[in-house]
Design an enzyme around this catalytic site. Structure first.
Site, PDB file in Angstrom:
ATOM      1  CG  ASP A  90     -26.362  -6.890  26.166  1.00 39.46           C
ATOM      2  OD1 ASP A  90     -27.195  -7.860  26.108  1.00 39.46           O
ATOM      3  OD2 ASP A  90     -25.280  -7.244  26.285  1.00 39.46           O
ATOM      4  CB  SER A  91     -30.453  -5.304  22.172  1.00 40.39           C
ATOM      5  OG  SER A  91     -29.478  -5.376  21.532  1.00 40.39           O
ATOM      6  N   GLY A  92     -28.786  -7.992  23.451  1.00 35.84           N
ATOM      7  CA  GLY A  92     -28.162  -9.401  22.659  1.00 35.84           C
ATOM      8  C   GLY A  92     -27.646  -9.402  21.345  1.00 35.84           C
ATOM      9  CG  ASP A 144     -27.011  -2.168  18.383  1.00 33.54           C
ATOM     10  OD1 ASP A 144     -27.366  -3.217  18.926  1.00 33.54           O
ATOM     11  OD2 ASP A 144     -25.942  -1.404  18.547  1.00 33.54           O
ATOM     12  CD  GLN A 193     -23.628   0.259  16.157  1.00 35.96           C
ATOM     13  OE1 GLN A 193     -22.642   0.399  15.733  1.00 35.96           O
ATOM     14  NE2 GLN A 193     -23.834  -0.591  17.447  1.00 35.96           N
ATOM     15  N   GLY A 220     -20.832  -0.152  18.965  1.00 36.87           N
ATOM     16  CA  GLY A 220     -19.741  -0.229  17.752  1.00 36.87           C
ATOM     17  C   GLY A 220     -18.562   0.402  17.862  1.00 36.87           C
ATOM     18  CG  ASP A 270     -21.089  -2.813  29.552  1.00 37.99           C
ATOM     19  OD1 ASP A 270     -20.723  -3.911  29.183  1.00 37.99           O
ATOM     20  OD2 ASP A 270     -21.223  -1.808  28.599  1.00 37.99           O
ATOM     21  CB  CYS A 310     -10.665  -4.437  47.226  1.00 37.72           C
ATOM     22  SG  CYS A 310      -9.116  -5.440  47.193  1.00 37.72           S
TER      23      CYS A 310
END
Length: 373
Positions: A90-92, A144, A193, A220, A270, A310
């Site tokens: 992600d962009s942070g 964003d 957004q 968002g 995610d 699992c």
């Protein structure tokens, strides 16, 4: 990146995505490796126990520590972590917004204070891509302008204006860098957004659709609004999204959120919920969720979920896990995380199977029936 839309059942889709490091089908859930590792797990767990084809790492955290230059020196995220399948970074921007006190948003970018040492930094559309070039992630997210909900109409409009502006800057910069031989094999997603404002979401989606992004994300949401409003917002966006690109709903969510949004055409998800809840003792199962710390599990010989295959459910009882949790044994975090992530990944697999069989409506009905809903 190669993208193929393989099948639709209503709005629910099965797609095939191929990056430089792996091929995977959607709907897909991406485990979150915030600082380059999914908490308590390593690359072997992700590949051999969970068979995860793609995981997420966070630009904000990796940029601050160990720094993007250190990661680059190890050959990017794949060399640094030894997870040799796909990475999405992600962009942070979300962390700069949520973790930094007094972060400031300008048309140039986001100024924030490090939560580690208080140093000040500026994320711009170009600088977050530079960090992600160092990471050599397979899918990069643009910067964003995120706003917390509820927000005023004026603030939402500013958010969309900035997001469109930054998207234009990012896609132009990325193409220029690729022409210089940088970022080859890396893909870039735009982020839509607009809060829960129909017109602003539509405006943002239509603008980003005109740009040559490899995929589009919905950002968002799941930031304070009611679930029904989130579902409505996603559904309303569907007609304005390019059918021939992946659709990624960021930071979402519960198992119910995944089912509802797959029904509304989302491909990728995610969320930290499976691992965060695991560390707090909460297990997700086919019949709902429960917390292992309750006294009723002290002498329970049953496994967490009898239908689960699992590693944890193949080997350990609820009684043992209750003991590990109460003893604050670190082994618990791994066993609980393996189970919860397996549950999420298996949920995605079952949804893919149902879509391919044109039985998603029946799948959803059974999903809720098992939960007593």
């Amino acid at each position: 990146m190669e993208f193929k839309l393989k099948h639709k059942d209503g709005m629910a889709r099965v797609c095939e995505i191929t990056t430089a490091h792996s091929t995977f089908l959607t709907p897909v859930f991406m485990p979150v490796g915030t600082v380059g590792a999914v908490k308590s797990l390593d690359a072997n767990d992700m590949k051999n126990e969970l068979d995860a084809k793609i995981i997420l790492a966070n630009t904000y955290h990796m940029y601050l520590r160990p720094t993007s230059k250190v990661v680059k020196d190890f050959g990017g995220l794949h060399g640094f972590t030894k997870f040799d399948r796909s990475f999405l970074t992600d962009s942070g921007g979300f962390q700069a917004f949520s973790l930094s006190k007094n972060s400031k948003h300008f048309n140039e970018g986001i100024e924030f204070k490090s939560h580690i040492d208080g140093s000040r930094h500026l994320f711009t559309p170009k600088s977050v891509l530079d960090a992600q070039y160092d990471f050599n992630s397979d899918i990069m997210m643009i910067l964003d302008d995120l706003v917390a909900l509820p927000a005023t109409k004026e603030r939402v409009k500013i958010s969309v204006d900035r997001t469109i502006l930054w998207a234009k800057e990012a896609i132009t910069y990325h193409k220029n860098m690729q022409n210089k031989g940088i970022g080859i094999g890396q893909n870039i997603f735009g982020i839509i957004q607009g809060g829960t404002d129909y017109e602003e979401r539509k405006r943002c989606a239509l603008s980003l659709n005109e740009m040559p992004f490899d995929g589009l994300a919905i950002g968002g949401l799941s930031v304070g609004e009611e679930n029904a409003l989130m579902y409505e917002t996603v559904q309303n966006l569907n007609p304005y999204l390019d059918e021939n690109r992946p659709r990624y709903l960021m930071g979402v969510g519960t198992p119910e959120d995944l089912v509802e949004n797959v029904e509304r055409g989302v491909d990728m998800f995610d969320c930290v919920m499976p691992t965060r809840n695991a560390r707090n003792g909460t297990f997700f199962t086919s019949f709902g969720k429960f917390n292992i710390k309750k006294a009723e599990f002290i002498n329970d010989h049953e496994v967490i979920d009898p239908t689960c295959s699992c590693y944890t459910c193949r080997n350990f009882s609820r009684g043992y896990l209750n003991h590990l949790f109460k003893a604050k044994e670190l082994t618990f975090f791994r066993l609980a995380s393996l189970h919860n992530l397996h549950y999420y990944l298996e949920l995605a697999r079952k949804m893919r199977e149902a879509i391919l069989n044109n039985s998603f409506t029946q799948f959803k009905r059974n999903f809720y029936h098992l939960r007593g809903k």
